[in-house]
Enzyme design. Sequence first.
Site, PDB file in Angstrom:
ATOM      1  N   TRP A 201       0.850  -1.188   0.000  1.00 17.31           N
ATOM      2  CA  TRP A 201       0.000   0.000   0.000  1.00 17.31           C
ATOM      3  C   TRP A 201       0.897   1.254   0.000  1.00 17.31           C
ATOM      4  O   TRP A 201       1.886   1.314   0.726  1.00 17.31           O
ATOM      5  CB  TRP A 201      -0.898   0.017   1.247  1.00 17.31           C
ATOM      6  CG  TRP A 201      -1.667   1.295   1.326  1.00 17.31           C
ATOM      7  CD1 TRP A 201      -2.878   1.554   0.749  1.00 17.31           C
ATOM      8  CD2 TRP A 201      -1.271   2.508   1.978  1.00 17.31           C
ATOM      9  NE1 TRP A 201      -3.254   2.854   0.992  1.00 17.31           N
ATOM     10  CE2 TRP A 201      -2.281   3.459   1.745  1.00 17.31           C
ATOM     11  CE3 TRP A 201      -0.143   2.877   2.720  1.00 17.31           C
ATOM     12  CZ2 TRP A 201      -2.220   4.767   2.235  1.00 17.31           C
ATOM     13  CZ3 TRP A 201      -0.069   4.182   3.210  1.00 17.31           C
ATOM     14  CH2 TRP A 201      -1.100   5.107   2.981  1.00 17.31           C
ATOM     15  N   ARG A 445      -9.750  -3.532   7.677  1.00 19.22           N
ATOM     16  CA  ARG A 445     -10.360  -2.192   7.787  1.00 19.22           C
ATOM     17  C   ARG A 445     -11.768  -2.283   8.395  1.00 19.22           C
ATOM     18  O   ARG A 445     -12.720  -1.664   7.896  1.00 19.22           O
ATOM     19  CB  ARG A 445     -10.414  -1.517   6.427  1.00 19.22           C
ATOM     20  CG  ARG A 445     -10.353   0.000   6.531  1.00 19.22           C
ATOM     21  CD  ARG A 445     -10.753   0.670   5.246  1.00 19.22           C
ATOM     22  NE  ARG A 445     -10.471   2.099   5.301  1.00 19.22           N
ATOM     23  CZ  ARG A 445     -11.071   2.997   4.550  1.00 19.22           C
ATOM     24  NH1 ARG A 445     -11.968   2.649   3.670  1.00 19.22           N
ATOM     25  NH2 ARG A 445     -10.771   4.264   4.663  1.00 19.22           N
ATOM     26  N   TRP A 479     -14.965   2.899  -7.856  1.00 15.74           N
ATOM     27  CA  TRP A 479     -15.326   1.579  -7.307  1.00 15.74           C
ATOM     28  C   TRP A 479     -14.131   1.084  -6.495  1.00 15.74           C
ATOM     29  O   TRP A 479     -13.115   0.696  -7.070  1.00 15.74           O
ATOM     30  CB  TRP A 479     -15.646   0.651  -8.474  1.00 15.74           C
ATOM     31  CG  TRP A 479     -15.985  -0.765  -8.180  1.00 15.74           C
ATOM     32  CD1 TRP A 479     -15.439  -1.585  -7.227  1.00 15.74           C
ATOM     33  CD2 TRP A 479     -16.925  -1.568  -8.883  1.00 15.74           C
ATOM     34  NE1 TRP A 479     -15.989  -2.836  -7.299  1.00 15.74           N
ATOM     35  CE2 TRP A 479     -16.908  -2.862  -8.310  1.00 15.74           C
ATOM     36  CE3 TRP A 479     -17.785  -1.330  -9.961  1.00 15.74           C
ATOM     37  CZ2 TRP A 479     -17.702  -3.900  -8.779  1.00 15.74           C
ATOM     38  CZ3 TRP A 479     -18.576  -2.358 -10.427  1.00 15.74           C
ATOM     39  CH2 TRP A 479     -18.543  -3.630  -9.836  1.00 15.74           C
ATOM     40  N   ASP A 480     -14.289   1.092  -5.197  1.00 14.47           N
ATOM     41  CA  ASP A 480     -13.169   0.781  -4.311  1.00 14.47           C
ATOM     42  C   ASP A 480     -13.243  -0.671  -3.836  1.00 14.47           C
ATOM     43  O   ASP A 480     -14.283  -1.343  -3.971  1.00 14.47           O
ATOM     44  CB  ASP A 480     -13.219   1.735  -3.106  1.00 14.47           C
ATOM     45  CG  ASP A 480     -11.839   2.096  -2.596  1.00 14.47           C
ATOM     46  OD1 ASP A 480     -10.907   1.298  -2.794  1.00 14.47           O
ATOM     47  OD2 ASP A 480     -11.698   3.170  -1.986  1.00 14.47           O
ATOM     48  N   MET A 481     -12.163  -1.170  -3.248  1.00 17.91           N
ATOM     49  CA  MET A 481     -12.109  -2.537  -2.711  1.00 17.91           C
ATOM     50  C   MET A 481     -10.971  -2.525  -1.710  1.00 17.91           C
ATOM     51  O   MET A 481      -9.810  -2.637  -2.081  1.00 17.91           O
ATOM     52  CB  MET A 481     -11.815  -3.492  -3.878  1.00 17.91           C
ATOM     53  CG  MET A 481     -12.077  -4.949  -3.657  1.00 17.91           C
ATOM     54  SD  MET A 481     -10.693  -5.780  -2.875  1.00 17.91           S
ATOM     55  CE  MET A 481     -11.221  -7.458  -2.917  1.00 17.91           C
ATOM     56  N   ASN A 482     -11.322  -2.355  -0.431  1.00 15.04           N
ATOM     57  CA  ASN A 482     -10.309  -1.962   0.538  1.00 15.04           C
ATOM     58  C   ASN A 482      -9.773  -3.059   1.456  1.00 15.04           C
ATOM     59  O   ASN A 482      -9.339  -2.756   2.563  1.00 15.04           O
ATOM     60  CB  ASN A 482     -10.845  -0.823   1.400  1.00 15.04           C
ATOM     61  CG  ASN A 482     -10.637   0.525   0.720  1.00 15.04           C
ATOM     62  OD1 ASN A 482      -9.563   0.792   0.217  1.00 15.04           O
ATOM     63  ND2 ASN A 482     -11.654   1.350   0.684  1.00 15.04           N
ATOM     64  N   ASP A 550      -2.807   5.502  -3.185  1.00  9.94           N
ATOM     65  CA  ASP A 550      -3.245   6.484  -2.188  1.00  9.94           C
ATOM     66  C   ASP A 550      -2.131   7.466  -1.874  1.00  9.94           C
ATOM     67  O   ASP A 550      -2.381   8.505  -1.272  1.00  9.94           O
ATOM     68  CB  ASP A 550      -3.660   5.777  -0.892  1.00  9.94           C
ATOM     69  CG  ASP A 550      -5.107   5.313  -0.941  1.00  9.94           C
ATOM     70  OD1 ASP A 550      -5.845   5.761  -1.834  1.00  9.94           O
ATOM     71  OD2 ASP A 550      -5.499   4.498  -0.081  1.00  9.94           O
TER      72      ASP A 550
HETATM   73  C1  GLA Z   1      -9.405   3.919  -0.204  1.00 11.01           C
HETATM   74  C2  GLA Z   1      -9.138   4.747  -1.428  1.00 11.01           C
HETATM   75  C3  GLA Z   1      -9.116   6.215  -1.065  1.00 11.01           C
HETATM   76  C4  GLA Z   1     -10.432   6.587  -0.439  1.00 11.01           C
HETATM   77  C5  GLA Z   1     -10.714   5.708   0.767  1.00 11.01           C
HETATM   78  C6  GLA Z   1     -12.109   5.941   1.316  1.00 11.01           C
HETATM   79  O1  GLA Z   1      -8.323   3.968   0.667  1.00 11.01           O
HETATM   80  O2  GLA Z   1      -7.952   4.363  -2.048  1.00 11.01           O
HETATM   81  O3  GLA Z   1      -8.886   6.991  -2.212  1.00 11.01           O
HETATM   82  O4  GLA Z   1     -11.458   6.471  -1.387  1.00 11.01           O
HETATM   83  O5  GLA Z   1     -10.599   4.342   0.440  1.00 11.01           O
HETATM   84  O6  GLA Z   1     -12.378   5.158   2.393  1.00 11.01           O
END
Ligand code: GLA
Length: 754
Positions: A201, A445, A479-482, A550
């Site tokens: 990351w 998370r 569209w996120d995937m955390n 990020d």
């Molecule tokens: C991830 C994305 C960020 C932001 C956060 C929001 O970390 O990479 O750009 O959108 O989620 O929770």
Amino acid sequence: MAILWHPEEKEFHLRNDYLSYIITLLPDGSPALAYIGRPLSPDGRYGRLIRFEDRALSTHQPGLPPSFCLEYVPREYPTYGRGDFRFPALEFVCENGMPLVVDLQYRSHRIYSGKPHLDELPATYCESDAEAESLTLVLEDRAHQIEVHLHYTLFANHPIVARRVSIHNSGSKPIYLKRALSAVLDLDSADWEMLHFAGAWGRERHLVRRPLVPGFQSIGSSRGSSSAQHNPSAIFARPNTSETSGEAIGALLVYSGNFSIDAEVGSHGTTRLGIGINPFGFSWKLKSTETFETPEALFVYTAQGFGEMTHHIHRLLNRRLIRGQWQKRERPILINNWEATYFQFDEYKLLSIARSAKDLGAELFVLDDGWFGRRKDDTSSLGDWKVNREKLPGGLESLARKITDLGLSFGLWIEPEMVSPDSDLYRQHPDWAIGSPFEKRTLGRNQLVLDMSRSEVVDYLFDTISGILSSAPISYIKWDMNRHITEPVSAGLPPDEQGEFFHRYILGVYRLYRRLTQVFPHVLFESCSAGGNRFDAGMLAFAPQAWTSDDSDAIERLKIQWGTSFFYPPSAMGAHVSAVPNHQVGRITPLWTRAFVAFFGAFGYELDPEKLTEAEKAEVREQIAFYKQWRILFQFGDFYRLEGGRSGDGSGNFVAWMSVSEDRRRAAVLVVQVLAQPNPGFSHLLLRGLDPSLNYQIRVRPAVAVKNEASLRYNEGLRRGDELEYVGLLLGGDGWNGGSRGDFASWLFTLEAH
Ligand code: GLA
């Protein structure tokens, strides 16, 4: 371009102006790679390039000469158990767990124009049949009733061969696939280095270059997504290959799930490359009459260094992977509220950000995380995709209308694949999350992952997201995937099919993307996964751009964008200017350095414009106006990595790259000096890709004001392309940098043919 078949010699020659890829049938009837490299004469026959020698300790097939040993010959789709002790492409076991020794032999083939469409998996495509020619080799193991189709496509205008495989069970009983790679390339030399893109990351896709050594070496992911740790791409290059010369083979998997890219240097100076779904944790129950399709792998051959490889793969991905209305469209300049507000915002705050951003010239306002459910931080509400009325009393529609009334487009963040344990969705459907509700489930998370292998989950998400997209004028989705996937079992699969989970998960993601992009073709999707944790060609087929990292610090981005650029075009790389001190590393860099670095991507801002001083606002206004004029070049130009430092990975004190328009009449060159140097020596920066016979008008813009303006003018004025390529820009010297003091200085040169 042609695919030639020579029946007497049993040889296939895939040939265009850039490469030859020659397959020959071995004495046991299995196909082998005789040659990959610069184009050879179509009249020649090349089977003799495969050497057969009887060696001590070798094994051989009954009825065939001892010199034919599977361990020492190249093989196009090797199986295990008959004397080839290198890693196989394909492995099966029977229902009772008994390993199957598979013997695949040529049965027939088909050569045809164009490229067939794949239903479930993303892949490159043709817009007309003249763009490519394809070959399908049909292999079979009669005894075990297994049929394997090796698919090859050669593009007319690129040194690129696409490969994938269909595996069919024509028997009456199920068999279990343990490994089904997309391709293997057996190379007749061990003199290769491997370049790949590693990280974590915040520091994704840093270039690593290392020699191949005897034995097995591998990169991959077992995390459920292609990952920030390794990218599903690698380059196998000769030790002397540079940006401008030398031989290399790039390998890129069009896939977003668990993958592996492997190399095995054998004991007699050969190298086997493999690419495909990661066999670790994978199995697939192939029932009677069923077919398994592997993802597509792309091989790019170059004899002219990494630059040429990059240009071809960028063009192919831009034109024949990215699809739909955004295929060739310029990407909007966006402002994203994440680093401006994180979870703390209300409509008033968002509208004031949007108003200032509009005033500065931005085109798209993106509302990031925190607009739904009871979301105040990352501990709740994923899955409850209903607007939070405390923050946005008028709902999404009212906010979106107010934003579009300002003259900005409206974009929205979602994380569809996730669910918070503290959410209504989870309370209703605890079994939709991956893992068993009765056992400990690992959090990432604070969230769990929805089981995308189940069609009811995909249907639910399709209805929910369609509802959101229809409820308001939304033209962009992030569209996120955390998180990564743990407890990888699905309540929807019987025990003997659990090994299918990861692949079925990603097929579910693709299905959802496909349905949404079909129904909402005007929406621009940007894929994101905690930054660049799922930045791959599979995603690009649906989401034409991706959030690169990020980490938006301009200096960190040099290494990230440098590494990313080997395979992925700038149009696909989300790149934003953020506030200082930078939120990831605390570094303070000049506003123009941040902009110059982000210009070479899908540009935007990730800060609170209201916190900018009037002078900074004027600079941002100027940056946006400039980017609009040069956007096509930045997003779709040919990208050249000029100077990356001693290790060639963008981590040097001087980093430089440039973009050149397709007609070679416009170019932009970025030079960054990371740390200031006292009394530096003189140097030259040789430019590339220009037309040597054209005169270019050069202008230079420093990121920070300089004391000695005149020194900057060395490079300005009219200079010919040949001089710029052979002598270059004149850098270094206290005079040149205009007496600028301070770190993180940079310069942007623009070139326009006169
Ligand atoms: C991830 C994305 C960020 C932001 C956060 C929001 O970390 O990479 O750009 O959108 O989620 O929770």
